[in-house]
Write a protein that holds these residues in place. Structure first.
Motif, PDB file in Angstrom:
ATOM      1  N   GLY A 138      21.332  63.719  63.337  1.00  0.00           N
ATOM      2  CA  GLY A 138      22.473  64.165  64.344  1.00  0.00           C
ATOM      3  C   GLY A 138      24.004  64.899  63.495  1.00  0.00           C
ATOM      4  O   GLY A 138      24.839  64.917  63.449  1.00  0.00           O
ATOM      5  N   GLY A 161      25.787  66.398  60.745  1.00  0.00           N
ATOM      6  CA  GLY A 161      26.341  67.572  60.911  1.00  0.00           C
ATOM      7  C   GLY A 161      25.549  68.296  59.950  1.00  0.00           C
ATOM      8  O   GLY A 161      25.261  69.439  59.914  1.00  0.00           O
ATOM      9  N   LEU A 193      20.192  68.359  66.872  1.00  0.00           N
ATOM     10  CA  LEU A 193      20.718  69.104  68.113  1.00  0.00           C
ATOM     11  C   LEU A 193      21.315  68.274  69.159  1.00  0.00           C
ATOM     12  O   LEU A 193      21.744  67.899  69.364  1.00  0.00           O
ATOM     13  CB  LEU A 193      20.429  70.253  67.929  1.00  0.00           C
ATOM     14  CG  LEU A 193      20.771  71.056  67.068  1.00  0.00           C
ATOM     15  CD1 LEU A 193      19.678  72.470  66.832  1.00  0.00           C
ATOM     16  CD2 LEU A 193      22.076  71.075  66.716  1.00  0.00           C
ATOM     17  N   ARG A 244      23.534  65.208  69.300  1.00  0.00           N
ATOM     18  CA  ARG A 244      24.093  65.458  68.178  1.00  0.00           C
ATOM     19  C   ARG A 244      25.586  65.612  69.424  1.00  0.00           C
ATOM     20  O   ARG A 244      26.655  65.273  69.376  1.00  0.00           O
ATOM     21  CB  ARG A 244      24.632  66.262  67.307  1.00  0.00           C
ATOM     22  CG  ARG A 244      26.448  66.208  66.702  1.00  0.00           C
ATOM     23  CD  ARG A 244      25.712  67.560  66.064  1.00  0.00           C
ATOM     24  NE  ARG A 244      27.755  67.567  64.690  1.00  0.00           N
ATOM     25  CZ  ARG A 244      28.230  66.977  63.642  1.00  0.00           C
ATOM     26  NH1 ARG A 244      27.426  65.384  63.554  1.00  0.00           N
ATOM     27  NH2 ARG A 244      28.819  67.356  63.725  1.00  0.00           N
ATOM     28  N   TYR A 245      24.852  66.879  70.295  1.00  0.00           N
ATOM     29  CA  TYR A 245      25.711  67.405  71.111  1.00  0.00           C
ATOM     30  C   TYR A 245      24.925  67.315  72.666  1.00  0.00           C
ATOM     31  O   TYR A 245      25.828  68.025  74.170  1.00  0.00           O
ATOM     32  CB  TYR A 245      25.224  68.815  71.404  1.00  0.00           C
ATOM     33  CG  TYR A 245      25.529  69.751  69.582  1.00  0.00           C
ATOM     34  CD1 TYR A 245      26.883  69.602  69.602  1.00  0.00           C
ATOM     35  CD2 TYR A 245      25.161  70.168  68.532  1.00  0.00           C
ATOM     36  CE1 TYR A 245      28.177  69.862  67.930  1.00  0.00           C
ATOM     37  CE2 TYR A 245      25.954  70.144  67.688  1.00  0.00           C
ATOM     38  CZ  TYR A 245      26.780  69.893  67.423  1.00  0.00           C
ATOM     39  OH  TYR A 245      27.140  70.321  66.014  1.00  0.00           O
ATOM     40  N   THR A 246      23.979  66.813  73.127  1.00  0.00           N
ATOM     41  CA  THR A 246      23.390  65.739  74.253  1.00  0.00           C
ATOM     42  C   THR A 246      23.400  64.714  74.692  1.00  0.00           C
ATOM     43  O   THR A 246      23.876  63.825  73.984  1.00  0.00           O
ATOM     44  CB  THR A 246      22.134  66.846  74.965  1.00  0.00           C
ATOM     45  OG1 THR A 246      21.307  66.161  74.694  1.00  0.00           O
ATOM     46  CG2 THR A 246      22.401  68.057  74.571  1.00  0.00           C
TER      47      THR A 246
END
Length: 205
Positions: free
Chosen positions: A45, A47, A27, A30-32
């Protein structure tokens, strides 16, 4: 040194819950911008991988809180948690984080080393967890199982976050582990003596 502490913390976290450190790394990557996974581990990472880890985590969280079921789960997890620990150490020790901007090249040239170390760390923590749970269940008539499991999950989350963002604090966990191990074995010996005394008293009646 910091990458070793990062990997050790993530592997120890996997020994408590196989999916929390892997899901957290996936997470964050992937998002930070807090974690940049090395090239060989960027699949964490993905999905679909994140989704699968989330589903497995949900199953693990429920199963580990039910007495008897938690024991069966621990038996199954004897393979899963060390494997996750190897993956977590391998990915974490080679990642760039807010505290580790230049991971040691030793791990990138000997990729099997961190995986093996992670397997051993996670296996050790898992065996301690599996040994402690029957003691907790027996002394609390099963009531302590969900409490202990929740505490373990919370510890796994905190340990994973600390390992990635402030790995020096991993040393605190390692010290606590050194203190906990003798207590656990002492408690198990006491319980064996209590059971032996109870059986002997029953024979005398």
């Amino acid at each position: 040194m910091l990458e070793v502490l990062t990997g050790s913390g993530l592997a120890a976290s996997a020994g408590l819950n196989a999916y929390i450190p892997l899901l957290l790394m996936g997470l964050l990557s992937r998002y930070t911008d807090l974690v940049e996974l090395p090239s060989g581990w960027q699949w964490l990472g993905n999905g679909w991988v994140v989704l699968i880890l989330a589903v497995l985590l949900a199953v693990e969280v429920v199963a580990d809180k039910v007495p008897v079921v938690d024991h069966v789960n621990d038996v199954v997890q004897t393979v899963v948690r060390p494997t996750a620990g190897g993956l977590a150490f391998g990915a974490g020790a080679g990642s760039e984080t807010v505290t580790v901007s230049d991971p040691d090249t030793f791990f990138s040239t000997h990729q099997w080393v961190p995986v093996l170390v992670g397997v051993l760390i996670a296996l050790g923590v898992h065996l301690l967890k599996a040994a402690a749970r029957p003691v907790i269940n027996a002394t609390t008539a099963g009531v302590g199982a969900p409490v202990a499991s929740t505490a373990e999950d919370a510890t796994s989350v905190v340990m994973s976050v600390v390992a990635l963002l402030l790995p020096v604090l991993v040393l605190v966990f390692l010290v606590a582990l050194v203190i906990f191990v003798p207590w656990l074995f002492r408690r198990r010996r006491e319980r064996r003596r209590e059971r032996a005394a109870a059986r002997e008293a029953g024979f005398r009646v």
